[in-house]
Scaffold this motif. Structure first.
Motif, PDB file in Angstrom:
ATOM      1  N   ASP A  24       0.837  -1.203   0.000  1.00 54.36           N
ATOM      2  CA  ASP A  24       0.000   0.000   0.000  1.00 54.36           C
ATOM      3  C   ASP A  24       0.873   1.254   0.000  1.00 54.36           C
ATOM      4  O   ASP A  24       0.617   2.207  -0.733  1.00 54.36           O
ATOM      5  N   ALA A  25       1.896   1.250   0.855  1.00 55.54           N
ATOM      6  CA  ALA A  25       2.780   2.408   0.958  1.00 55.54           C
ATOM      7  C   ALA A  25       3.520   2.633  -0.362  1.00 55.54           C
ATOM      8  O   ALA A  25       3.685   3.776  -0.802  1.00 55.54           O
ATOM      9  N   LYS A  26       3.957   1.545  -1.009  1.00 55.78           N
ATOM     10  CA  LYS A  26       4.634   1.668  -2.297  1.00 55.78           C
ATOM     11  C   LYS A  26       3.712   2.264  -3.357  1.00 55.78           C
ATOM     12  O   LYS A  26       4.099   3.161  -4.103  1.00 55.78           O
ATOM     13  N   VAL A  27       2.474   1.778  -3.412  1.00 53.09           N
ATOM     14  CA  VAL A  27       1.512   2.287  -4.388  1.00 53.09           C
ATOM     15  C   VAL A  27       1.208   3.756  -4.106  1.00 53.09           C
ATOM     16  O   VAL A  27       1.152   4.574  -5.024  1.00 53.09           O
ATOM     17  N   ALA A  28       1.013   4.105  -2.828  1.00 51.65           N
ATOM     18  CA  ALA A  28       0.738   5.495  -2.470  1.00 51.65           C
ATOM     19  C   ALA A  28       1.891   6.393  -2.897  1.00 51.65           C
ATOM     20  O   ALA A  28       1.675   7.479  -3.448  1.00 51.65           O
ATOM     21  N   TYR A  29       3.105   5.944  -2.663  1.00 50.36           N
ATOM     22  CA  TYR A  29       4.273   6.727  -3.068  1.00 50.36           C
ATOM     23  C   TYR A  29       4.288   6.921  -4.582  1.00 50.36           C
ATOM     24  O   TYR A  29       4.546   8.012  -5.078  1.00 50.36           O
ATOM     25  N   GLN A  30       3.993   5.854  -5.304  1.00 56.76           N
ATOM     26  CA  GLN A  30       3.973   5.946  -6.765  1.00 56.76           C
ATOM     27  C   GLN A  30       2.856   6.871  -7.247  1.00 56.76           C
ATOM     28  O   GLN A  30       3.066   7.705  -8.122  1.00 56.76           O
ATOM     29  N   VAL A  31       1.664   6.715  -6.675  1.00 53.59           N
ATOM     30  CA  VAL A  31       0.524   7.531  -7.089  1.00 53.59           C
ATOM     31  C   VAL A  31       0.777   9.001  -6.776  1.00 53.59           C
ATOM     32  O   VAL A  31       0.648   9.866  -7.641  1.00 53.59           O
ATOM     33  N   PHE A  32       1.163   9.295  -5.537  1.00 51.43           N
ATOM     34  CA  PHE A  32       1.350  10.690  -5.151  1.00 51.43           C
ATOM     35  C   PHE A  32       2.634  11.259  -5.722  1.00 51.43           C
ATOM     36  O   PHE A  32       2.706  12.440  -6.028  1.00 51.43           O
ATOM     37  N   GLY A  33       3.662  10.424  -5.901  1.00 53.85           N
ATOM     38  CA  GLY A  33       4.899  10.871  -6.530  1.00 53.85           C
ATOM     39  C   GLY A  33       4.667  11.248  -7.978  1.00 53.85           C
ATOM     40  O   GLY A  33       5.231  12.215  -8.487  1.00 53.85           O
ATOM     41  N   GLN A  34       3.820  10.493  -8.649  1.00 55.66           N
ATOM     42  CA  GLN A  34       3.498  10.746 -10.049  1.00 55.66           C
ATOM     43  C   GLN A  34       2.790  12.096 -10.206  1.00 55.66           C
ATOM     44  O   GLN A  34       2.956  12.772 -11.202  1.00 55.66           O
ATOM     45  N   TYR A  35       2.003  12.470  -9.209  1.00 62.23           N
ATOM     46  CA  TYR A  35       1.206  13.690  -9.299  1.00 62.23           C
ATOM     47  C   TYR A  35       1.747  14.843  -8.464  1.00 62.23           C
ATOM     48  O   TYR A  35       1.080  15.846  -8.314  1.00 62.23           O
ATOM     49  N   ARG A  36       2.947  14.711  -7.912  1.00 64.24           N
ATOM     50  CA  ARG A  36       3.440  15.766  -7.023  1.00 64.24           C
ATOM     51  C   ARG A  36       3.533  17.116  -7.710  1.00 64.24           C
ATOM     52  O   ARG A  36       3.373  18.147  -7.077  1.00 64.24           O
ATOM     53  N   ASN A  37       3.774  17.133  -9.014  1.00 60.13           N
ATOM     54  CA  ASN A  37       3.831  18.403  -9.741  1.00 60.13           C
ATOM     55  C   ASN A  37       2.451  18.910 -10.144  1.00 60.13           C
ATOM     56  O   ASN A  37       2.320  20.012 -10.653  1.00 60.13           O
ATOM     57  N   GLN A  38       1.430  18.103  -9.911  1.00 60.56           N
ATOM     58  CA  GLN A  38       0.084  18.510 -10.295  1.00 60.56           C
ATOM     59  C   GLN A  38      -0.757  18.978  -9.114  1.00 60.56           C
ATOM     60  O   GLN A  38      -1.935  19.235  -9.264  1.00 60.56           O
TER      61      GLN A  38
END
Length: 167
Positions: A24-38
């Motif tokens: 879950d933590a890995k997916v959250a990091y990927q999801v939020f990391g992907q959108y950090r500039n948005q």
């Protein structure tokens, strides 16, 4: 007329238990990391669209919440005098458990508990502001060699008080 106006919002959270896995933590990091500039784009969304975007992101994670109860009470009185505000958030307990779900196992890793917490904000738009925060916290880690929970942070209490007055 005389007297002051007031608005009070009280929120009581009875108890909440959340279990989060490593995946879950890995997916959250990927999801939020992907959108950090948005984030700035998301901040401009309507409440409806922002809720939909958050639900899409959360649906990619497998976060389990058990036994969460919330009660909110609002009291409002008005008059021509200065408006007083108060926001109060009380929680009987929030526990977050982290598990290792690699290789199809569900091994416990860490448990962090905030046993009691209180946040009070008063008069933030008037001549000053008051803030009070208190919490009791403890954390345990799972010793896999001994197969027991051991303390990481013993019971710890904290309080913060802040007052700002405008002259």
């Amino acid at each position: 007329g005389g007297g002051g106006g007031s608005m009070k919002l009280s929120v009581d959270v009875q108890s909440m238990f959340v279990t989060v896995s490593y995946q879950d933590a890995k997916v959250a990091y990927q999801v939020f990391g992907q959108y950090r500039n948005q984030w700035s784009k998301w901040a401009q969304l309507s409440p409806y669209d922002a809720t939909r975007a958050a639900r899409r992101a959360a649906s990619k994670m497998n976060v389990t919440t058990v036994a969460a109860t919330t009660t909110a009470t609002t009291t409002t009185t008005t008059s021509s005098a200065a408006q007083r505000q108060e926001f109060e958030l009380r929680s009987a307990g929030v526990t977050i458990n982290l598990i290792n779900d690699c290789q199809d196992e569900n091994d416990p890793i860490l448990s962090v508990a905030i046993d009691k917490s209180l946040v009070v904000l008063r008069d933030w738009s008037g001549s000053g502001a008051d803030m009070f925060f208190s919490a009791q916290l403890h954390a345990d880690y799972f010793n896999s060699s001994l197969q027991v929970w051991e303390p990481l942070v013993e019971q710890w209490s904290a309080q913060v008080k802040f007052a700002k007055r405008r002259v």
